[in-house]
Design a protein around this motif. Structure first.
Motif, PDB file in Angstrom:
ATOM      1  N   GLU A  61     -36.899  47.631 -43.691  1.00 13.52           N
ATOM      2  CA  GLU A  61     -35.732  48.462 -43.364  1.00 13.52           C
ATOM      3  C   GLU A  61     -34.563  48.118 -44.283  1.00 13.52           C
ATOM      4  O   GLU A  61     -34.399  46.980 -44.707  1.00 13.52           O
ATOM      5  CB  GLU A  61     -35.306  48.272 -41.907  1.00 13.52           C
ATOM      6  CG  GLU A  61     -36.110  49.087 -40.940  1.00 13.52           C
ATOM      7  CD  GLU A  61     -35.417  49.227 -39.594  1.00 13.52           C
ATOM      8  OE1 GLU A  61     -34.168  49.143 -39.518  1.00 13.52           O
ATOM      9  OE2 GLU A  61     -36.141  49.410 -38.607  1.00 13.52           O
ATOM     10  N   HIS A  62     -33.712  49.113 -44.523  1.00 12.14           N
ATOM     11  CA  HIS A  62     -32.532  48.910 -45.373  1.00 12.14           C
ATOM     12  C   HIS A  62     -31.467  48.124 -44.612  1.00 12.14           C
ATOM     13  O   HIS A  62     -31.218  48.352 -43.444  1.00 12.14           O
ATOM     14  CB  HIS A  62     -31.944  50.248 -45.823  1.00 12.14           C
ATOM     15  CG  HIS A  62     -30.690  50.083 -46.615  1.00 12.14           C
ATOM     16  ND1 HIS A  62     -30.697  49.690 -47.930  1.00 12.14           N
ATOM     17  CD2 HIS A  62     -29.385  50.220 -46.265  1.00 12.14           C
ATOM     18  CE1 HIS A  62     -29.453  49.604 -48.368  1.00 12.14           C
ATOM     19  NE2 HIS A  62     -28.637  49.922 -47.369  1.00 12.14           N
ATOM     20  N   TRP A  63     -30.859  47.185 -45.289  1.00  9.26           N
ATOM     21  CA  TRP A  63     -29.694  46.448 -44.802  1.00  9.26           C
ATOM     22  C   TRP A  63     -29.028  45.802 -45.995  1.00  9.26           C
ATOM     23  O   TRP A  63     -29.694  45.390 -46.943  1.00  9.26           O
ATOM     24  CB  TRP A  63     -30.097  45.351 -43.811  1.00  9.26           C
ATOM     25  CG  TRP A  63     -28.916  44.616 -43.225  1.00  9.26           C
ATOM     26  CD1 TRP A  63     -28.232  44.946 -42.092  1.00  9.26           C
ATOM     27  CD2 TRP A  63     -28.272  43.440 -43.743  1.00  9.26           C
ATOM     28  NE1 TRP A  63     -27.211  44.047 -41.874  1.00  9.26           N
ATOM     29  CE2 TRP A  63     -27.219  43.114 -42.877  1.00  9.26           C
ATOM     30  CE3 TRP A  63     -28.495  42.634 -44.874  1.00  9.26           C
ATOM     31  CZ2 TRP A  63     -26.385  42.019 -43.087  1.00  9.26           C
ATOM     32  CZ3 TRP A  63     -27.660  41.547 -45.090  1.00  9.26           C
ATOM     33  CH2 TRP A  63     -26.621  41.239 -44.206  1.00  9.26           C
ATOM     34  N   GLU A  64     -27.716  45.754 -45.982  1.00  6.17           N
ATOM     35  CA  GLU A  64     -26.977  44.993 -46.993  1.00  6.17           C
ATOM     36  C   GLU A  64     -25.669  44.534 -46.373  1.00  6.17           C
ATOM     37  O   GLU A  64     -25.169  45.150 -45.426  1.00  6.17           O
ATOM     38  CB  GLU A  64     -26.736  45.806 -48.261  1.00  6.17           C
ATOM     39  CG  GLU A  64     -25.968  47.079 -48.060  1.00  6.17           C
ATOM     40  CD  GLU A  64     -25.892  47.896 -49.352  1.00  6.17           C
ATOM     41  OE1 GLU A  64     -24.814  48.482 -49.596  1.00  6.17           O
ATOM     42  OE2 GLU A  64     -26.890  47.944 -50.093  1.00  6.17           O
ATOM     43  N   PRO A  65     -25.120  43.427 -46.860  1.00  2.00           N
ATOM     44  CA  PRO A  65     -23.872  42.923 -46.272  1.00  2.00           C
ATOM     45  C   PRO A  65     -22.708  43.864 -46.555  1.00  2.00           C
ATOM     46  O   PRO A  65     -22.635  44.486 -47.622  1.00  2.00           O
ATOM     47  CB  PRO A  65     -23.677  41.569 -46.966  1.00  2.00           C
ATOM     48  CG  PRO A  65     -24.457  41.671 -48.240  1.00  2.00           C
ATOM     49  CD  PRO A  65     -25.610  42.585 -47.953  1.00  2.00           C
ATOM     50  N   LYS A  66     -21.812  43.968 -45.580  1.00  2.00           N
ATOM     51  CA  LYS A  66     -20.644  44.843 -45.720  1.00  2.00           C
ATOM     52  C   LYS A  66     -19.509  44.097 -46.411  1.00  2.00           C
ATOM     53  O   LYS A  66     -19.371  42.887 -46.285  1.00  2.00           O
ATOM     54  CB  LYS A  66     -20.186  45.332 -44.347  1.00  2.00           C
ATOM     55  CG  LYS A  66     -21.205  46.219 -43.662  1.00  2.00           C
ATOM     56  CD  LYS A  66     -20.747  46.619 -42.281  1.00  2.00           C
ATOM     57  CE  LYS A  66     -21.805  47.475 -41.604  1.00  2.00           C
ATOM     58  NZ  LYS A  66     -21.443  47.811 -40.220  1.00  2.00           N
TER      59      LYS A  66
END
Length: 200
Positions: free
Chosen positions: A175-180
């Motif tokens: 799944e896509h995730w990246e830090p904000k």
């Protein structure tokens, strides 16, 4: 005396059902007065189930901590994926071969004292060695240590995301995730995993 291989078999059976296997290791470390560290078999077992099945919900306990000794007493946890009893030619309870990069992304960015298996580094080829080297560089440059602060942000099927010391972020799973926020840069990546560092 119970052999390490028998203990591995018992834990392998239990960990497919249960993620609360910390007590025996934590008690042993307590009995030594906190003078010794323990190989974190609980983390190995839960991590390989999580990576192998995409069941990353396994990587957080009921109190929001990492399971295993790293969640209870990270300064005394020696984390690892395989050793001479589990991997190598014995191939008894080995970490899933196609998920070894994910496993190293986890243990090399998390609290505890990580151990790299000789075979993985020297015998599994240049690609894995380069991934491990990039993760070691991040651990050193960002000063991750045994007592680093872990904040788990997501832990569910197909996604695990966490921040370490607020300047390293990791994602495992498809799944896509990246830090904000601004300043995050990809520092290392591989098959279904990525690690970012924050430049302040």
């Amino acid at each position: 005396v119970v052999s390490g291989l028998v203990i591995n078999e018992i834990m392998a059976a239990n960990l497919t059902q249960n993620t609360d296997q910390d007590g025996e290791y934590d008690d042993w470390v307590d009995e030594t007065g906190g003078c010794c560290a323990a190989f974190d078999f609980t983390t190995k077992g839960i991590l390989q189930e999580a990576c192998g099945r995409g069941e990353f919900w396994r990587l957080v306990d009921a109190k929001g901590r990492a399971p295993g000794v790293i969640g209870l007493w990270p300064a005394r946890a020696v984390t690892f994926l395989d050793n001479h009893d589990t991997g190598s030619t014995q191939a008894h309870w080995p970490f899933p071969g196609n998920r070894v990069g994910q496993g190293y992304a986890y243990i090399l960015t998390h609290p505890g004292t990580p151990c790299i298996f000789w075979d993985h580094y020297f015998d599994w080829g240049d690609d894995l060695r380069k991934q491990i080297d990039s993760l070691l560089h991040i651990r050193d440059a960002m000063k991750i240590h045994a007592r680093s602060v872990l904040k788990i942000e997501q832990a569910k099927d197909n996604l695990y995301a966490a921040k370490i010391d607020d300047n390293v972020a990791i994602k495992l799973g498809c799944e896509h995730w990246e830090p904000k926020g601004d300043g995050w840069t990809v520092g290392a990546f591989g098959d279904d995993w990525c690690v970012w560092t924050l430049t302040k």
